[in-house]
Design a protein around this motif. Structure first.
Motif, PDB file in Angstrom:
ATOM      1  N   ILE A 286      45.423 -29.175  14.341  1.00  0.00           N
ATOM      2  CA  ILE A 286      47.358 -29.329  13.431  1.00  0.00           C
ATOM      3  C   ILE A 286      47.572 -28.122  13.326  1.00  0.00           C
ATOM      4  N   LEU A 287      46.889 -27.195  12.110  1.00  0.00           N
ATOM      5  CA  LEU A 287      47.701 -25.863  11.836  1.00  0.00           C
ATOM      6  C   LEU A 287      47.256 -24.800  12.718  1.00  0.00           C
ATOM      7  N   GLY A 288      45.783 -24.830  14.046  1.00  0.00           N
ATOM      8  CA  GLY A 288      45.252 -23.928  13.713  1.00  0.00           C
ATOM      9  C   GLY A 288      45.183 -22.575  12.898  1.00  0.00           C
ATOM     10  N   ILE A 289      44.286 -22.933  11.794  1.00  0.00           N
ATOM     11  CA  ILE A 289      43.795 -22.384  11.013  1.00  0.00           C
ATOM     12  C   ILE A 289      42.402 -22.801  10.917  1.00  0.00           C
ATOM     13  N   LEU A 290      41.818 -22.163  11.752  1.00  0.00           N
ATOM     14  CA  LEU A 290      39.857 -22.664  11.542  1.00  0.00           C
ATOM     15  C   LEU A 290      39.541 -22.382   9.338  1.00  0.00           C
ATOM     16  N   ASN A 291      39.654 -22.775   9.487  1.00  0.00           N
ATOM     17  CA  ASN A 291      38.752 -22.599   7.607  1.00  0.00           C
ATOM     18  C   ASN A 291      38.023 -22.705   7.952  1.00  0.00           C
ATOM     19  N   PHE A 292      36.976 -21.398   7.559  1.00  0.00           N
ATOM     20  CA  PHE A 292      35.318 -22.042   7.186  1.00  0.00           C
ATOM     21  C   PHE A 292      35.160 -21.454   5.736  1.00  0.00           C
ATOM     22  N   ALA A 293      35.880 -21.983   4.921  1.00  0.00           N
ATOM     23  CA  ALA A 293      36.277 -22.210   3.663  1.00  0.00           C
ATOM     24  C   ALA A 293      35.565 -23.945   3.052  1.00  0.00           C
ATOM     25  N   HIS A 294      35.677 -24.881   4.561  1.00  0.00           N
ATOM     26  CA  HIS A 294      35.495 -25.902   4.130  1.00  0.00           C
ATOM     27  C   HIS A 294      34.243 -25.914   3.375  1.00  0.00           C
ATOM     28  N   GLY A 295      33.322 -25.354   4.125  1.00  0.00           N
ATOM     29  CA  GLY A 295      31.845 -25.936   3.338  1.00  0.00           C
ATOM     30  C   GLY A 295      31.594 -25.870   1.871  1.00  0.00           C
ATOM     31  N   GLN A 296      32.534 -24.453   1.530  1.00  0.00           N
ATOM     32  CA  GLN A 296      32.380 -24.489  -0.015  1.00  0.00           C
ATOM     33  C   GLN A 296      33.002 -26.187  -0.489  1.00  0.00           C
ATOM     34  N   MET A 297      34.009 -25.870  -0.029  1.00  0.00           N
ATOM     35  CA  MET A 297      35.127 -27.480  -0.773  1.00  0.00           C
ATOM     36  C   MET A 297      33.934 -28.772  -0.755  1.00  0.00           C
ATOM     37  N   VAL A 298      33.023 -28.615   0.237  1.00  0.00           N
ATOM     38  CA  VAL A 298      31.794 -29.902   0.128  1.00  0.00           C
ATOM     39  C   VAL A 298      31.107 -28.962  -1.135  1.00  0.00           C
ATOM     40  N   MET A 299      30.413 -28.240  -0.847  1.00  0.00           N
ATOM     41  CA  MET A 299      29.474 -27.311  -2.042  1.00  0.00           C
ATOM     42  C   MET A 299      30.780 -28.753  -3.085  1.00  0.00           C
ATOM     43  N   LEU A 300      31.608 -27.802  -3.869  1.00  0.00           N
ATOM     44  CA  LEU A 300      31.815 -27.610  -4.941  1.00  0.00           C
ATOM     45  C   LEU A 300      32.596 -29.929  -4.980  1.00  0.00           C
ATOM     46  N   GLY A 301      32.848 -30.604  -3.858  1.00  0.00           N
ATOM     47  CA  GLY A 301      32.989 -32.135  -4.480  1.00  0.00           C
ATOM     48  C   GLY A 301      31.614 -31.791  -4.996  1.00  0.00           C
ATOM     49  N   ALA A 302      30.298 -31.761  -4.303  1.00  0.00           N
ATOM     50  CA  ALA A 302      29.106 -32.315  -5.062  1.00  0.00           C
ATOM     51  C   ALA A 302      28.835 -31.910  -6.083  1.00  0.00           C
ATOM     52  N   TYR A 303      29.298 -30.602  -6.891  1.00  0.00           N
ATOM     53  CA  TYR A 303      29.547 -30.387  -8.040  1.00  0.00           C
ATOM     54  C   TYR A 303      29.998 -31.467  -8.663  1.00  0.00           C
ATOM     55  N   THR A 304      31.563 -31.442  -8.804  1.00  0.00           N
ATOM     56  CA  THR A 304      32.209 -32.690  -8.579  1.00  0.00           C
ATOM     57  C   THR A 304      31.804 -33.682  -9.124  1.00  0.00           C
ATOM     58  N   ALA A 305      30.976 -34.171  -8.572  1.00  0.00           N
ATOM     59  CA  ALA A 305      30.464 -35.422  -8.872  1.00  0.00           C
ATOM     60  C   ALA A 305      29.244 -35.209  -9.553  1.00  0.00           C
ATOM     61  N   PHE A 306      28.453 -34.234  -9.474  1.00  0.00           N
ATOM     62  CA  PHE A 306      27.107 -33.712 -10.793  1.00  0.00           C
ATOM     63  C   PHE A 306      27.608 -33.855 -11.720  1.00  0.00           C
ATOM     64  N   PHE A 307      28.779 -33.667 -12.170  1.00  0.00           N
ATOM     65  CA  PHE A 307      29.229 -33.522 -13.970  1.00  0.00           C
ATOM     66  C   PHE A 307      29.596 -35.064 -14.035  1.00  0.00           C
ATOM     67  N   VAL A 308      30.457 -34.972 -12.754  1.00  0.00           N
ATOM     68  CA  VAL A 308      30.861 -37.065 -13.181  1.00  0.00           C
ATOM     69  C   VAL A 308      29.903 -37.869 -13.462  1.00  0.00           C
ATOM     70  N   VAL A 309      28.640 -37.926 -12.701  1.00  0.00           N
ATOM     71  CA  VAL A 309      28.176 -38.858 -12.705  1.00  0.00           C
ATOM     72  C   VAL A 309      27.248 -38.485 -14.194  1.00  0.00           C
ATOM     73  N   SER A 310      26.839 -37.312 -14.624  1.00  0.00           N
ATOM     74  CA  SER A 310      25.480 -36.410 -15.908  1.00  0.00           C
ATOM     75  C   SER A 310      26.693 -37.063 -16.617  1.00  0.00           C
ATOM     76  N   SER A 311      28.353 -37.775 -16.758  1.00  0.00           N
ATOM     77  CA  SER A 311      29.085 -36.990 -17.914  1.00  0.00           C
ATOM     78  C   SER A 311      29.137 -38.898 -18.273  1.00  0.00           C
ATOM     79  N   GLY A 312      28.169 -39.384 -17.290  1.00  0.00           N
ATOM     80  CA  GLY A 312      27.726 -41.253 -17.781  1.00  0.00           C
ATOM     81  C   GLY A 312      29.238 -41.958 -16.893  1.00  0.00           C
ATOM     82  N   LEU A 313      30.050 -41.104 -16.161  1.00  0.00           N
ATOM     83  CA  LEU A 313      30.497 -42.036 -15.462  1.00  0.00           C
ATOM     84  C   LEU A 313      30.674 -42.865 -14.634  1.00  0.00           C
ATOM     85  N   GLY A 314      29.523 -42.875 -13.454  1.00  0.00           N
ATOM     86  CA  GLY A 314      28.461 -43.960 -12.947  1.00  0.00           C
ATOM     87  C   GLY A 314      29.935 -42.817 -11.279  1.00  0.00           C
ATOM     88  N   PHE A 315      28.939 -43.349 -10.375  1.00  0.00           N
ATOM     89  CA  PHE A 315      28.801 -42.858  -8.848  1.00  0.00           C
ATOM     90  C   PHE A 315      30.780 -43.319  -8.248  1.00  0.00           C
TER      91      PHE A 315
END
Lengths: 339, 287
Positions: free
Chosen positions: B30-59
């Motif tokens: 749609i935008l014509g941008i090849l976003n190589f930083a997309h993988g970094q979003m995946v990584m940050l998403g995983a870390y977000t989940a790690f910290f939220v789950v670690s704080s006891g809120l659940g999956f």
């Protein structure tokens, strides 16, 4: 849009003073002279640190210059440059230590293998216009090459890397076993890459590449074999990367799969963008700024790479022509007497 | 039995790849941008989940927080960087490369390179018709299918989804019929980034989380983007499941250490013989 009556709509050509033209013509020579001074400086300085730093910068500048052929002149986004750099290092080290060849025989052999590999990767991707296919396929290839280097334990030593215990044999009376000798090896690589780059830029082939970069359809109408030209640029650039990689092995005495990682290529692309893509001086200016500034700042390696990333983004947004591009425009305008 | 198990495993991994690829292909198509930083979003998403789950809120809160946080990050990046390079392939690509360096190394500094894990919501396994199935893997497969279908329905049925598709076909034409281009651009970026965040949370529930985990899913995402036909969302999804199947069959019956190579071979073959990809959205122009 306001119109002023007393201003001519088409500016009359300013009288060009011949003095200005001569000075402008001298600018490239000034560049070459400064390069010669810079190359000799580390050896005269006598400090081991300076020689080491000079070697690293010469290697990086050689890599950036070779990447500039495919990215700057042909306008194709090759993400596999570090992979071929690492390929050259591993291939030459194995040819020397396992197959018993001499260093000077291993270099052309490693380059040849890299060339064949580049042709196999490049052909399927370069058949299409736009360059996106090449960026995608070369990124995937680079990652694959890194994984192979990290997992083929018997050949590469796996993720722990490989020790290299040889120095290139003396050639033409030059001894390459000392750190100064290795510096000259790296500087020689840089000069070889520059030579190829300048030769291409001044040739019909080089002008054809620029035509392809500007408009592939138009270039094909002019009788240029677009796919052939793009492929040739990619193969030449990858072969030069492998050549520089051959020098890396004896200089560092150590090769690890990290050498092939995409981050190395990204740094090189940053160097090109910063220095001025598609210019001869750009890769060298870019390398000096890129490696000079963090070296002066003396920050940790981790934050150095963060700074590199920030510089890339800022340059893309605010100075897309890079340092050399801006300089060239200034000189051109000054020559025409506009500014 | 062994074959069915391998197939299910392949579908699960393929679904994860497809979730990453949808984001890449949306932003590119749609935008014509090849976003190589997309993988970094995946990584940050995983870390977000790690910290939220670690704080006891659940999956489940982690999944929502991960998607919202990455969507917000996508919005910020779009406003600050990507909207200024919309029409220029190469500039957008280069800017995203710069972002990789910034995000990955800051993440390495902040989170340390040590691998991390969080407890999946459904531990253990269950028996079904003689098969031993990992509960978490089946949950991930179900969630992936849900996400993909939701994304598809959003693009097909809603007003904004139609606007997105119109813009993908012709930006100027879309602007002429009254679509607000800058708004739609932001929505596409947020949607793609949220999908990356979701993929990250699901990745994290199965595999180790490190600051350098982004490269492999991104490489797969790129392969799928080409395989499915540049810019085609259904193509990316189908290609994702196919790649997962090819990898899991290949590593089960041929060689496991060459797992990442199968996709690359598929990519070369596709470029040689099926250049338009499975659902050839934007045909590669040949000269």
């Amino acid at each position: 849009m306001s119109t002023s009556l007393d201003m001519p709509t088409v500016p009359s050509l300013p009288r060009v003073s011949s003095m200005r033209q001569k000075v402008a013509a001298a600018v490239p020579w000034l560049g070459w002279i400064s390069l010669a001074v810079l190359l000799v400086l580390p050896v005269l300085g006598g400090s081991r640190y300076l020689v080491y730093l000079g070697t690293l910068i010469a290697l990086q500048a050689a890599l950036a210059t070779s990447l500039n052929i495919v990215m700057g002149y042909a306008g194709q986004f090759a993400m596999s440059h570090a992979a071929f750099y690492g390929f050259g290092a591993y291939a030459s080290a194995l040819l020397v230590s396992a197959a018993g060849l001499s260093f000077w025989a291993a270099v052309p052999l490693a380059m040849l293998m890299a060339g064949v590999l580049a042709a196999l990767i490049g052909y399927p991707a370069l058949r299409y216009t736009g360059g996106v296919h090449l960026a995608l396929i070369t990124f995937a290839f680079g990652e694959l090459a890194r994984l192979v280097a990290a997992n083929w334990h018997t050949l590469t030593g796996g993720p722990m890397g490989m020790r290299v215990m040889y120095a290139p044999a003396p050639l033409l009376g030059m001894d390459f076993s000392s750190s100064k000798g290795l510096y000259w090896l790296a500087a020689g690589m840089l000069l070889a890459c520059l030579l190829v780059s300048v030769a291409i830029q001044r040739s019909r082939f080089g002008r054809g590449l620029v035509a392809v970069r500007e408009d592939e359809t138009l270039a094909s109408f002019l009788g240029i074999n677009v796919v052939g030209y793009k492929l040739a640029a990619y193969v030449i650039s990858s072969m030069l990367a492998a050549m520089v990689g051959c020098a890396y092995a004896p200089i560092m005495n150590f090769i690890s799969p990290e050498l092939l990682s995409a981050h190395e290529t990204i740094s090189l692309i940053g160097v090109l963008i910063l220095g001025g893509i598609g210019t001869v001086a750009g890769p060298i200016i870019g390398t000096l700024v890129f490696f000079g500034i963090p070296e002066m700042l003396r920050v940790a390696r981790l934050y150095r790479l963060v700074i590199v990333g920030v510089i890339i983004v800022l340059v893309v947004l605010f100075m897309p022509k890079g340092v050399a591009g801006v300089l060239r425009d200034r000189v051109e305008r000054w020559k025409r007497g506009v500014a | 039995m062994d074959l069915i198990q391998t197939l299910l495993d392949g579908l699960m991994v393929g679904g994860l790849y497809a979730t990453v690829a949808i984001g890449v292909t949306l932003v590119f198509g749609i935008l014509g941008i090849l976003n190589f930083a997309h993988g970094q979003m995946v990584m940050l998403g995983a870390y977000t989940a790690f910290f939220v789950v670690s704080s006891g809120l659940g999956f489940w809160p982690a999944l929502i927080v991960g998607m919202v946080a990455m969507g917000a990050l996508g919005l910020v990046l779009e406003r600050l960087v990507f909207r200024h390079v919309l029409t220029d392939h190469m500039a957008g690509l280069t800017a995203s490369l710069g972002l990789i360096m910034v995000i990955e190394h800051l993440a390495a500094a902040a989170f340390t390179p040590d691998p991390r894990n969080f407890d999946p919501p459904l531990p253990g396994s269950f028996q079904l018709a003689g098969l031993t199935l990992s509960s978490q893997r089946m949950l991930v497969l179900g969630l992936v299918v849900l996400l993909v279908v939701a994304c598809y329905l959003f693009l097909q049925k809603t007003r904004i989804g139609k606007a997105i598709r119109a813009m993908g076909q012709n930006r100027t034409g879309a602007a002429l019929v009254g679509i607000r281009i800058s708004q739609v651009t932001a929505v596409v970026f947020v949607l793609g980034s949220a999908m990356a965040g979701a993929a990250g949370v699901l990745y994290g529930s199965l595999f180790a989380i490190t600051p350098y985990m982004a490269a492999a899913p991104l490489m797969k995402g790129f392969i799928l983007t080409v395989l499915g036909g540049l810019g085609s969302v259904p193509g990316a999804v189908v290609a994702g499941f196919l790649l997962g199947l090819a990898e899991s069959l290949g590593s089960r019956y041929l060689s496991a250490s060459f797992r990442d190579g199968y996709g690359f071979i598929l990519l070369i073959v596709a470029l040689l013989y099926f250049p338009r990809g499975l659902f050839g959205g934007r045909a590669g122009l040949r000269v």
